[in-house]
Design an enzyme around this catalytic site. Structure first.
Site, PDB file in Angstrom:
ATOM      1  N   LYS A 107       1.651   4.970   2.958  1.00  0.00           N
ATOM      2  CA  LYS A 107       2.181   3.871   2.140  1.00  0.00           C
ATOM      3  C   LYS A 107       1.194   3.572   1.019  1.00  0.00           C
ATOM      4  CE  LYS A 107       4.023  -0.854   2.850  1.00  0.00           C
ATOM      5  NZ  LYS A 107       4.243  -1.911   3.865  1.00  0.00           N
ATOM      6  N   SER A 164       7.763  -4.830   8.566  1.00  0.00           N
ATOM      7  CA  SER A 164       7.800  -3.866   7.461  1.00  0.00           C
ATOM      8  C   SER A 164       7.734  -2.401   7.871  1.00  0.00           C
ATOM      9  CB  SER A 164       6.671  -4.159   6.471  1.00  0.00           C
ATOM     10  OG  SER A 164       7.024  -5.242   5.658  1.00  0.00           O
ATOM     11  N   SER A 208       8.957  -3.654   4.047  1.00  0.00           N
ATOM     12  CA  SER A 208       8.429  -3.168   2.789  1.00  0.00           C
ATOM     13  C   SER A 208       8.053  -1.677   2.793  1.00  0.00           C
ATOM     14  CB  SER A 208       7.182  -3.976   2.423  1.00  0.00           C
ATOM     15  OG  SER A 208       6.159  -3.784   3.382  1.00  0.00           O
TER      16      SER A 208
END
Lengths: 473, 96, 476
Positions: free
Chosen positions: C76, C175, C151
């Protein structure tokens, strides 16, 4: 009208550690800009603080020197505000559960109450260069461990404030907590000042004075501010609660431009740090490492070492003098003599130095003193040796042989024999005299004359007696 | 009851070091109000007997005071928008 | 060969047996990323990836070991990898180059992993749809018109879309789990402190954890073990031995006590996921597990507590982005105050600004006790309630989301977006581990996730049950 002056102090001192408080960067003054830095102290994304044990121990130690309570749980909080010297836009500090609570420091005439001591991180350094260049930011100092001591507002004059600071500084230096080098910003002080009509319980608005870089400016700034407040009051003006900056050169203070509107620091516990558990055993262990304070040492020197009050006073004024004195005494067990030498020979040598360094090791001084005591050298020779060692760090034994070699025991005895043989009348006088001491002194005088004062008078007297008594029968 | 108004929103913007246009702030207020309505539920929960507690570690387990070499000056300044003389730079600040 | 069809463990074995080289694999997945560029899951393919793969091949040839030796991994975009860009999908960090390695990157590199790129996300991990990215929205791997969740949307799509065998996400309120659920893969938020957060750009420090995202439960167990452990750079990382999670997978659930939470059942009433959730419970019972009714009385307050604690921490954590040390400085700024306000106003997106404002509201004087302290106290109460639950049961089952992935652009109201997290946030507030695995299809034939939670540091129990469901529960 007469007024009471009410003063509270906030004292910051940088702690004497090897590494910073929340990272392993060096805690060092004067390095090239941004060379003692890492992700943590320049506030890089993702970096996390890791607390330094020694920094906590030093704050506990500081607390113990002023009889604080040590909290069993201490918590770190974030104090949020934007300023370029603060890399994370928050300072890690302590609000609700500081390490030390309460305490007192006794002055000549009063006891100043302490509110708290907590641990926090120092900010970086800004250098305001010029319009062209701008303001430079160096984060070497960012994250240096800082203790903040806050007094209760029970100091009532500039003199008391300075006395307090002097005493506090002495203790911090003594206990190896902080070096308190004011000129390097190692100790800093903010002063809160207000006045009230004498005897009244209603406190006036207080002002906070910043940028006080020496005890002298603390004194001047307080006197100035008290005068300013009294004048304002007498003229019926209101005293505004504000932060003022002291200008030492001009001898005045003025309202700080930086607006204090954003004083809402939004403290909350730092989620990156665990709270510290401090056990009573750990506190006691730290207490054991506390050195005797100057006052306590003085008492010991007078009572145990039999030093005069005056001598003890001078030695205990200075941390380095104390440790020097103690170390010489460890090798040569006659504190009175050691004190004498320090007060005369050593202090006269360093009294004019900017940075007084004793250039003779405690061991060497002890050697010299032992040689005197054992009659191996005279005081005169000893002083000569002392000077040479001070200048060249020479070898004491070697010097003693060189300078005092002529009057070693054998030589002395030969000399005595010679004088006795060539002065039969004096020998006869000595034997028949009602006051043989006087005759004895004459012999000693002869020896001193022959050796140009280098012989040890005491030893000479002993030897003369011995030889006279031997030759008697 | 209104929990936030334009003035309060301005104060929050100042604490946040954020600039908003008047329209932005005006749009923000009712939105914020809704979020606070949701958050407000916590008021009905009784926490009288709850003490704040903390995760702790023992003093003896903290990091030893040993220094390590950190980053070089170049590494420190790698992402700086502006630097001079080994320092980060901002426009000249008024001294005080 | 279509390498995306293989699990992580299969790929590890293929590399070990030299049936495939790291270079082949890496090139393959990079070409896949290129091919599926329209998903916008990956923001950047690192230019040294193939070289690193070649180096890994040399090590394999030399007989060296490494649990991920030669395996392509995607991270990420809020996880620091030294020398590589890290933007947190924010315009503010468009040029930011990581100056050091995060602990998790360090661990992957130590095991020989080849990090091939960084994945899109909601800016600073704030959001549940990956629509809040300065670098464009990411599309669901299974339905182009739907959100991938967030996210960690990019990371989830990377695995589900066959762009890599394993990726890393971060989970502050769901997330990792919600996008895994929306894309039909497995993801875990480990116990708070299980994985070091050092080098992961902080959003809400007290709530978040890195989590591996994989195709299977065993892959996930394998990866978690690699990432876990105490770090000297993170006080909040736990000094508790890391288990061999794969060995905890026993293939049976006889006598397992499964908690079914009353408040969650009430909350689920009428939702898309309800029916199938009840079915799986019945099935588990018929396979030897005991269903235990439990209660988390303040379950409904997890969401409001989260939206107090997380913004409060975020406000403070994001103060360091100021246009001075790094992050883009506004060229309109003429003095220091303007550097702060103009840079931040230009750099941060709308949702980030909203949360910074909210955080400052709950922290500011006059509100602090009523909001922040109150929320922290409720959190303490909730943790006590959870303790009681885990006295009675081994695991706790929740749905991951209320329904399937929603349509792109369909949720514009912040509060309805925040409510996306209502089932996942509990584990963040409690600090307990929680895994999601796909267990059903919804009305649009898209996956739904089942959440399995356990007491702190009992990830092993979760993996055992998850693996059992994965292998025995028929739904596809």
């Amino acid at each position: 009208m007469e007024y009471d002056i009410v003063i509270g102090l906030e004292v910051h001192a940088e702690l004497k550690t090897e590494s910073k408080v929340f990272c392993s960067c060096k805690n060092q003054f004067g390095a090239e800009p941004n060379t003692n830095c890492c992700p943590v102290c320049i506030g890089l994304p993702g970096a996390l603080p890791v607390l330094n044990k020694k920094a906590v121990e030093l704050v506990i130690k500081a607390g113990l020197t002023i009889d604080s309570q040590i909290n069993n749980i201490a918590v770190f909080e974030r104090k949020n505000y934007f300023y370029p010297d603060l890399s994370k836009a928050y300072q890690i500090s302590q609000l609700v559960k500081p390490i030390c609570v309460g305490g007192h420091l006794d002055l000549q005439n009063k006891s100043v109450k302490i509110n708290r001591i907590h641990l926090e991180e120092d900010a970086g350094k800004l250098t305001h260069q010029s319009e062209n260049i701008g303001t430079l930011i160096d984060y070497n100092r960012g994250g240096v461990p800082l203790m903040e001591l806050v007094t209760e507002p029970n100091i009532n004059s500039a003199d008391e404030a300075v006395e307090f600071l002097t005493k506090l500084r002495e203790r911090l230096i003594f206990a190896d907590i902080a070096e308190c080098k004011m000129e390097q910003g190692g100790m800093r002080c903010d002063v809160n000042i207000s006045i009230k009509p004498k005897g009244s319980n209603i406190l006036g608005n207080r002002t906070e004075m910043k940028n006080l870089n020496s005890f002298k400016s603390v004194h001047r700034a307080i006197e100035y501010e008290v005068k300013r407040q009294i004048e304002a009051k007498e003229q019926g003006k209101e005293i505004i609660q504000e932060t003022r900056k002291w200008d030492d050169e001009a001898g005045i203070s003025y309202t700080m431009r930086k607006k204090e509107t954003s004083q809402d620091y939004r403290y909350f516990p730092d989620p990156d740090l665990l709270a510290i558990e401090i056990s009573d055993e750990e506190v006691e262990a730290i207490r054991k490492t506390l050195p005797l304070l100057p006052e306590q040492l003085k008492e010991k020197y007078v009572n145990e070492y039999k030093l005069t009050e005056y001598d003890a006073n001078i030695i205990t004024k200075d941390k380095y003098l104390i440790s020097y004195f103690e170390e010489v005494c460890a090798h040569y067990n006659n504190p009175k003599t050691v004190a004498n030498w320090i007060l005369t020979e050593i202090l006269s040598k360093i009294k004019d130095e900017d940075e007084p360094i004793i250039k003779i090791s405690p061991l060497k001084l002890a050697e010299i003193l032992s040689l005197i005591e054992n009659g191996k050298i005279t005081r005169t020779i000893a002083k000569e040796i002392f000077t040479k060692v001070w200048e060249n760090d020479s070898d004491v034994d070697k010097l003693a042989k060189e300078l005092g070699g002529e009057i070693n025991e054998d030589y002395l005895c030969n000399l005595i024999d010679k004088i006795i043989t060539s002065n039969p009348k004096a020998v006869a006088d000595y034997r028949t005299s009602d006051t043989p001491e006087k005759q004895l002194k004459w012999f000693v005088g002869q020896i001193m004359k022959e050796t140009k004062g280098k012989a040890n008078a005491k030893l000479a007297e002993e030897k003369i007696l011995e030889i006279l008594n031997k030759t008697q029968g | 009851m209104k929990k936030i108004d334009f003035i309060e929103a301005k104060r929050l913007a100042s604490l946040s070091a954020l600039d908003f246009s008047e329209e932005e702030l005006n749009a923000f207020v009712p939105e914020f109000e809704k979020i606070l309505d949701m958050v407000e539920q916590i008021k009905n929960c009784n926490t009288e007997n709850v003490d704040l507690t903390y995760s702790t570690h023992k003093l003896k387990d903290l990091r030893e005071d040993k220094s390590k070499v950190g980053m070089s000056q170049d590494e420190v300044l790698l992402n700086s928008p502006k630097s001079k003389k080994g320092c980060f730079v901002v426009p000249q600040m008024l001294e005080d | 060969m279509e390498f995306e069809k293989f699990t992580l463990l299969e790929i590890v074995n293929m590399l070990k047996n030299k049936t495939v080289s790291s270079e082949q694999l890496t090139k393959y997945f990079i070409s896949k990323i290129e091919e599926k560029k329209s998903l916008n899951a990956v923001l950047e393919v690192f230019d040294d990836a193939i070289n690193l793969a070649k180096e890994a091949d040399k090590k394999i040839q030399a007989g060296e070991n490494g649990k991920l030796l030669g395996v392509p991994v995607i991270i990420k975009d809020n996880i620091l990898y030294k020398g590589k860009k890290c933007t947190c999908s924010s315009k503010f960090l468009k040029d930011y180059i990581a100056q050091y390695n995060s602990t998790v990157v360090e661990k992957i590199l130590q095991e020989g992993g080849v990090i091939i790129g960084r994945a899109n996300m909601d800016e600073f991990a704030m959001g549940g749809s990956t629509e809040n990215s300065a670098y464009g929205i990411t599309h669901n791997a299974l339905d182009f018109d739907r959100v991938p969740g967030g996210s960690s949307g990019g990371s989830a799509v990377a695995v589900a879309g066959g762009l890599c065998p394993v990726s890393l996400g971060t989970d502050t309120g769901g997330s990792v789990r919600q996008p895994c659920s929306y894309n039909g893969i497995v993801g875990i938020k480990p116990t708070y402190g299980r994985i070091s957060r050092y080098g992961v750009v902080a959003f809400a420090s007290s709530l978040e954890q890195v989590g591996p995202m994989t195709k299977t439960v065993k892959d996930n167990a394998y990866m978690l073990q690699i990432l876990s452990g105490k770090s000297i750079n993170d006080e909040t990382s736990a000094d508790i031995p890391v288990e061999d999670y794969l060995s905890q997978i026993k293939g049976q659930i006889n006598g397992l006590n499964i908690g079914v939470c009353k408040e969650v059942m009430q909350m689920m009433s009428g939702l898309e996921v309800e029916k199938i959730f009840l079915q799986v419970l019945e099935w588990l019972k018929s396979n030897g597990a005991n269903l235990i009714d439990v209660s988390l009385p303040n379950f409904d307050l997890c969401l409001p507590c989260y939206y107090i604690i997380a913004p409060a921490e975020a406000t403070s954590n994001l103060g360091r982005f100021d246009g001075i040390k790094y992050s883009t400085r506004s060229d309109k700024a003429e003095n220091v105050d303007q550097i702060y306000t103009k840079s931040r106003s230009e750099g941060f997106g709308k949702e980030v600004k909203r949360r910074i404002m909210l955080g400052n509201f709950v922290l500011s004087s006059g509100y602090f006790d009523a909001y922040y302290n109150k929320a922290k106290k409720i959190q303490i109460k909730l943790k006590e309630q959870a303790k009681d639950i885990f006295k009675k049961c081994d695991v706790l089952l929740f749905p991951t989301t209320a329904s399937e992935a929603f349509k792109l652009g369909s949720k514009t109201d912040p509060v309805s977006m925040y409510k996306e997290d209502m089932f996942t946030i509990t584990a963040n507030i409690l600090g307990i581990p929680s895994l999601t695995l796909p267990f059903a299809k919804g009305k649009s034939n898209l996956p739904l996730g089942l959440q399995i939670m356990a007491n702190n540091f009992e990830e092993g129990k979760i993996y055992n049950l998850a693996d059992y469901i994965e292998n025995n529960w028929r739904w596809k």
